[in-house]
Design a protein around this motif. Sequence first.
Motif: not given
Length: 302
Positions: A123-141, A159-167
């Motif tokens: 991803g070139t910006s924070d909004k594009e740096r979303i969780l991968t399918p594996l990342g979403r599975e990790q968050a579930e675990l 954190s207000s960054m996308t990857r932390a917010t989604e997690t």
Amino acid sequence: MSYRKTLKLICGFAGGSAVLVFAAAAADSHGYFGERRGEAASRWSRFTVLQAAQPAWTPANHTPAPTGHAWDFNWDKRDPSALTNGKKKESVTEDPSSEQDNGKPKATRNILLIRHSQYNLSGTSDKERILTPLGREQAELTGQRLAALGLKYDVLIHSSMTRATETAHIIRKHLPGPGVELVSCDLLREGAPIEPVPPVTHWKPDAVQYHEDGARIEAAFRRYIHRADPKQKEDSYEIIVCHANVIRYFVCRALQFPPEGWLRMGLNNGSITWLTIRPSGRVALRTLGDAGFMPPDKLTRT
């Protein structure tokens, strides 16, 4: 029993290199290493080698010495004795000891620092740096693990960054209770806290980034990592979802280790780091980067 077997038995029970050296010297003097008693030069040459092979902490050499840096109990500027010191008394009958007791924290804060899950590195910006399918599975675990601990969580800060917010949002679904408060914070965004020692070649932010990020991350530490307020009656369990650099810096600062050593640690995605802060100001690290609840094929460190 032969002398060599006796030597092995002694070393097996003692478990120390000092015993090995002593026994080796005795064996040497009796000629068990194959030379005559008159070959003193060769014998003492080997004895010196055995001495040099000892660990540095054995009595034959020296013991580790304290660094001389005592624990600073007022590291968070909330030590009751420091807070009341120099205050003007309201009346001549006021008891300073009772005032200090009333201002003493009584609860323990447990802070669980979660590193965000795997995200899209392209991803070139924070909004594009979303969780991968594996990342979403990790968050579930991670959420399942936090729920399994059976704790009553008071707040979930992220954190207000996308990857932390989604997690954080995925984790929240698993937490017990009517609904844990979710709080976003810009101070917890990823950055360069302080120039690491030893330096690394693969990552070299410029001085301006250290200057700006370092002040922000230190501000985040002061906001979130401290002993409980005296008004807090019960122990608390607070979750902070943020980033590897921020967590590692927090750990060094909280344990009063040199903060420039933060890059000597590694954290997996979705891992749990648990700090406990006692009312006295003592800090303990219960876990660092715990990810043992994830299957091996789910572990990443991106």
